[in-house]
Write a protein that holds these residues in place. Structure first.
Motif, PDB file in Angstrom:
ATOM      1  N   GLU A 159      50.923  16.129 -67.565  1.00 15.98           N
ATOM      2  CA  GLU A 159      50.102  14.954 -67.287  1.00 15.98           C
ATOM      3  C   GLU A 159      49.030  15.241 -66.251  1.00 15.98           C
ATOM      4  N   VAL A 160      49.339  16.099 -65.273  1.00 20.07           N
ATOM      5  CA  VAL A 160      48.341  16.397 -64.244  1.00 20.07           C
ATOM      6  C   VAL A 160      47.137  17.121 -64.839  1.00 20.07           C
ATOM      7  N   ALA A 161      47.311  17.738 -66.006  1.00 21.67           N
ATOM      8  CA  ALA A 161      46.224  18.474 -66.638  1.00 21.67           C
ATOM      9  C   ALA A 161      45.446  17.628 -67.642  1.00 21.67           C
ATOM     10  N   TYR A 162      46.123  16.645 -68.261  1.00 20.77           N
ATOM     11  CA  TYR A 162      45.405  15.891 -69.303  1.00 20.77           C
ATOM     12  C   TYR A 162      44.889  14.527 -68.856  1.00 20.77           C
ATOM     13  N   ARG A 163      45.339  14.011 -67.710  1.00 20.93           N
ATOM     14  CA  ARG A 163      44.859  12.702 -67.268  1.00 20.93           C
ATOM     15  C   ARG A 163      43.547  12.817 -66.515  1.00 20.93           C
ATOM     16  N   TYR A 164      42.631  11.866 -66.768  1.00 24.08           N
ATOM     17  CA  TYR A 164      41.420  11.710 -65.981  1.00 24.08           C
ATOM     18  C   TYR A 164      41.652  10.637 -64.924  1.00 24.08           C
ATOM     19  N   ALA A 165      40.911  10.717 -63.828  1.00 23.04           N
ATOM     20  CA  ALA A 165      41.031   9.714 -62.760  1.00 23.04           C
ATOM     21  C   ALA A 165      40.121   8.531 -63.079  1.00 23.04           C
ATOM     22  N   VAL A 166      40.496   7.800 -64.115  1.00 24.19           N
ATOM     23  CA  VAL A 166      39.715   6.656 -64.600  1.00 24.19           C
ATOM     24  C   VAL A 166      40.642   5.441 -64.708  1.00 24.19           C
ATOM     25  N   PRO A 167      40.091   4.245 -64.885  1.00 24.24           N
ATOM     26  CA  PRO A 167      40.951   3.057 -65.005  1.00 24.24           C
ATOM     27  C   PRO A 167      42.046   3.226 -66.050  1.00 24.24           C
ATOM     28  N   GLU A 168      43.230   2.758 -65.712  1.00 15.51           N
ATOM     29  CA  GLU A 168      44.408   2.911 -66.562  1.00 15.51           C
ATOM     30  C   GLU A 168      44.181   2.380 -67.972  1.00 15.51           C
ATOM     31  N   ALA A 169      43.449   1.281 -68.095  1.00 11.88           N
ATOM     32  CA  ALA A 169      43.226   0.689 -69.415  1.00 11.88           C
ATOM     33  C   ALA A 169      42.430   1.624 -70.318  1.00 11.88           C
ATOM     34  N   TRP A 170      41.567   2.455 -69.747  1.00 10.55           N
ATOM     35  CA  TRP A 170      40.812   3.402 -70.566  1.00 10.55           C
ATOM     36  C   TRP A 170      41.758   4.390 -71.246  1.00 10.55           C
ATOM     37  N   PHE A 171      42.795   4.771 -70.513  1.00 10.76           N
ATOM     38  CA  PHE A 171      43.783   5.699 -71.055  1.00 10.76           C
ATOM     39  C   PHE A 171      44.721   5.009 -72.042  1.00 10.76           C
ATOM     40  N   THR A 172      45.299   3.889 -71.651  1.00 13.78           N
ATOM     41  CA  THR A 172      46.313   3.245 -72.480  1.00 13.78           C
ATOM     42  C   THR A 172      45.735   2.566 -73.711  1.00 13.78           C
ATOM     43  N   GLN A 173      44.546   1.988 -73.579  1.00 12.94           N
ATOM     44  CA  GLN A 173      43.969   1.246 -74.694  1.00 12.94           C
ATOM     45  C   GLN A 173      43.002   2.064 -75.545  1.00 12.94           C
ATOM     46  N   HIS A 174      42.341   3.048 -74.937  1.00  9.38           N
ATOM     47  CA  HIS A 174      41.293   3.769 -75.656  1.00  9.38           C
ATOM     48  C   HIS A 174      41.537   5.273 -75.768  1.00  9.38           C
ATOM     49  N   GLY A 175      42.667   5.738 -75.239  1.00  3.02           N
ATOM     50  CA  GLY A 175      43.003   7.149 -75.396  1.00  3.02           C
ATOM     51  C   GLY A 175      42.112   8.101 -74.640  1.00  3.02           C
ATOM     52  N   VAL A 176      41.537   7.665 -73.518  1.00  2.00           N
ATOM     53  CA  VAL A 176      40.654   8.533 -72.739  1.00  2.00           C
ATOM     54  C   VAL A 176      41.514   9.503 -71.925  1.00  2.00           C
ATOM     55  N   ARG A 177      41.543  10.745 -72.368  1.00  2.00           N
ATOM     56  CA  ARG A 177      42.326  11.801 -71.734  1.00  2.00           C
ATOM     57  C   ARG A 177      41.793  13.145 -72.225  1.00  2.00           C
ATOM     58  N   ARG A 178      42.297  14.205 -71.654  1.00  2.00           N
ATOM     59  CA  ARG A 178      41.945  15.535 -72.132  1.00  2.00           C
ATOM     60  C   ARG A 178      42.801  15.875 -73.348  1.00  2.00           C
ATOM     61  N   TYR A 179      42.160  16.281 -74.432  1.00  2.00           N
ATOM     62  CA  TYR A 179      42.873  16.709 -75.641  1.00  2.00           C
ATOM     63  C   TYR A 179      42.805  18.222 -75.841  1.00  2.00           C
ATOM     64  N   GLY A 180      41.658  18.817 -75.548  1.00  2.00           N
ATOM     65  CA  GLY A 180      41.508  20.256 -75.743  1.00  2.00           C
ATOM     66  C   GLY A 180      41.251  20.602 -77.201  1.00  2.00           C
ATOM     67  N   PHE A 181      40.597  21.740 -77.416  1.00  2.00           N
ATOM     68  CA  PHE A 181      40.257  22.179 -78.769  1.00  2.00           C
ATOM     69  C   PHE A 181      40.427  23.694 -78.874  1.00  2.00           C
ATOM     70  N   HIS A 182      40.078  24.251 -80.025  1.00  2.00           N
ATOM     71  CA  HIS A 182      40.264  25.688 -80.306  1.00  2.00           C
ATOM     72  C   HIS A 182      41.736  26.093 -80.201  1.00  2.00           C
ATOM     73  N   GLY A 183      42.636  25.120 -80.332  1.00  2.75           N
ATOM     74  CA  GLY A 183      44.051  25.424 -80.152  1.00  2.75           C
ATOM     75  C   GLY A 183      44.591  26.432 -81.143  1.00  2.75           C
ATOM     76  N   ILE A 184      44.092  26.402 -82.389  1.00  2.00           N
ATOM     77  CA  ILE A 184      44.556  27.344 -83.407  1.00  2.00           C
ATOM     78  C   ILE A 184      44.237  28.766 -82.973  1.00  2.00           C
TER      79      ILE A 184
END
Length: 401
Positions: free
Chosen positions: A156-181
């Motif tokens: 969680e310390v790596a994927y959470r942004y320091a933004v309002p909680e509702a942005w995360f819970t309601q809109h999925g604003v977080r780090r997802y990352g890419f090029h995982g394959i």
């Protein structure tokens, strides 16, 4: 038996027919400029030794469906149609829903559609490729392999942004990352090259192409990465800015009259190496221009390596202990000068370049580029198609790998 792997872009369709166990490729190709009158498809049929053949076909209308019909026809010609057992699809964004490959059902396809707002340039193309393949191969299982899935192990310390909680819970604003394959594949290959179990290794992997990202891989699991909510965050890339002050949007909207959409589009398509150099987003051309004294090209290459070194150093924080670094992707595998400039900024990690080995590690010649008795530095050729085929086979037949 073979797996058909599809990587659908906004105007392209890359495909390969592979053996999941060995990685042997029987047929591959690329459809380009889909949706335009000049649409075409290149087909490469493997042959013994250096043999094989290449064909190029015009695609009248240039749709994904037409491209799939041509793939199907070639499979029939080669007698491989009945030997293809599954279709594996690269899907860029799976949100928080998918932490592993998934057999594509109407529900899964709906979940991929739900992620379109998070990847408006990528997921619609992935969906178009899936639908075309389902129509062309209705009897075969279709599997989605997500670029974001590998990063679902981020703490969680790596994927959470320091933004309002509702942005995360309601809109999925977080780090997802890419090029995982790619990060997953090269970490496994690096462990094999080092002769050590992946479960005991802490690696920094750098996927460097037109899109670029770094990843902290601890015991085969992603614990840190540079891309975020979208593939725009992080390193300097071909046409993407990477990290900028978020206040830039409001400032430019006020002083230039640009809309938020126009600013975001410019950060994605008109920035990065292209903007810094004023010349091109192609690293090969930039290095040649820099050698001729082009000031913008030299600046672009220097900033690219500087920001890459910063990104790799930040991954050391996520790992605590670093056992090696890995370069991959078109730039990572072929630019000896970028690797040298990057490692020169990281001696505090115990990295030192073997100049001769680094110079030799180009044009598909991977290997160790670090000085003896120093922290290992490797060049590993990525193979996302093979990884997708393996993931597809592993889902459908868990013992297949």
């Amino acid at each position: 038996m073979w797996t058909l792997v599809l990587n659908s872009g906004s105007s392209s369709l890359k495909f390969a027919v592979l053996d999941p166990a060995s990685g042997e490729t029987r047929l591959s190709g690329l459809a380009e400029r889909l949706g335009a009158e000049a649409a075409s498809m290149r087909l490469d049929v493997a042959g013994p030794g250096e043999g094989g053949r290449r064909q190029t076909h015009a695609l009248n209308g240039g749709s994904y469906a037409e491209a799939m019909r041509l793939v199907l026809a070639e499979l029939e010609t080669l007698g491989l149609r009945s030997e293809v057992r599954a279709v594996g699809h690269r899907v860029v964004h799976g949100g928080s829903r998918f932490s592993a490959p998934a057999t594509i059902t109407p529900e899964v396809l709906g979940a991929i559609r739900d992620c379109v707002p998070l990847a408006p340039l990528h997921n619609p193309a992935n969906i178009a490729g899936i639908e075309a393949a389902m129509n062309a191969f209705p009897e075969l299982p279709q599997v989605a392999v997500f670029d974001t899935a590998f990063h679902q192990t981020l703490p969680e310390v790596a994927y959470r942004y320091a933004v309002p909680e509702a942005w995360f819970t309601q809109h999925g604003v977080r780090r997802y990352g890419f090029h995982g394959i790619s990060h997953s594949f090269v970490a496994g290959e690096a462990a094999r090259m080092l002769g050590r179990p992946l479960s005991g290794l802490n690696l920094i992997t750098a996927h460097l192409g037109n899109g670029c990202s770094v990843c902290a891989v601890a015991g085969g699991r992603s614990v840190g990465t540079s891309m975020g909510l979208t593939p725009l965050e992080g390193l300097v890339m071909g046409t993407r800015s990477g990290d900028v002050d978020p206040g830039l949007h409001d400032y430019l909207a006020r002083v230039s009259g640009l809309t938020l959409t126009q600013i975001t589009a410019a950060l994605n398509r008109e920035s990065g190496l292209l903007a810094l150099s004023g010349l091109t987003n192609d690293m090969r051309e930039l290095e040649e221009a820099a050698a001729r004294g082009h000031v913008g090209a030299r600046l672009a290459v220097e900033i690219f390596a500087y920001r890459l070194a910063q990104g790799m150093a930040s991954m050391a924080v996520a790992l605590g202990r670093v056992d090696g670094v890995v370069f991959t992707g078109g730039i990572g595998e072929n630019s000896a000068s970028v690797r040298a400039a990057t490692l020169a900024r990281l001696p505090f990690l115990g990295l030192e370049l073997d100049v001769a080995a680094n110079a030799a590690a180009v044009h598909g010649q991977g290997g160790s580029i670090g000085a003896p008795d120093r922290l290992p530095a490797l060049v590993v050729n990525t193979n996302e198609e093979w990884m997708i085929a393996r993931e597809t086979a592993g889902l459908l037949t868990p013992t297949a790998q």
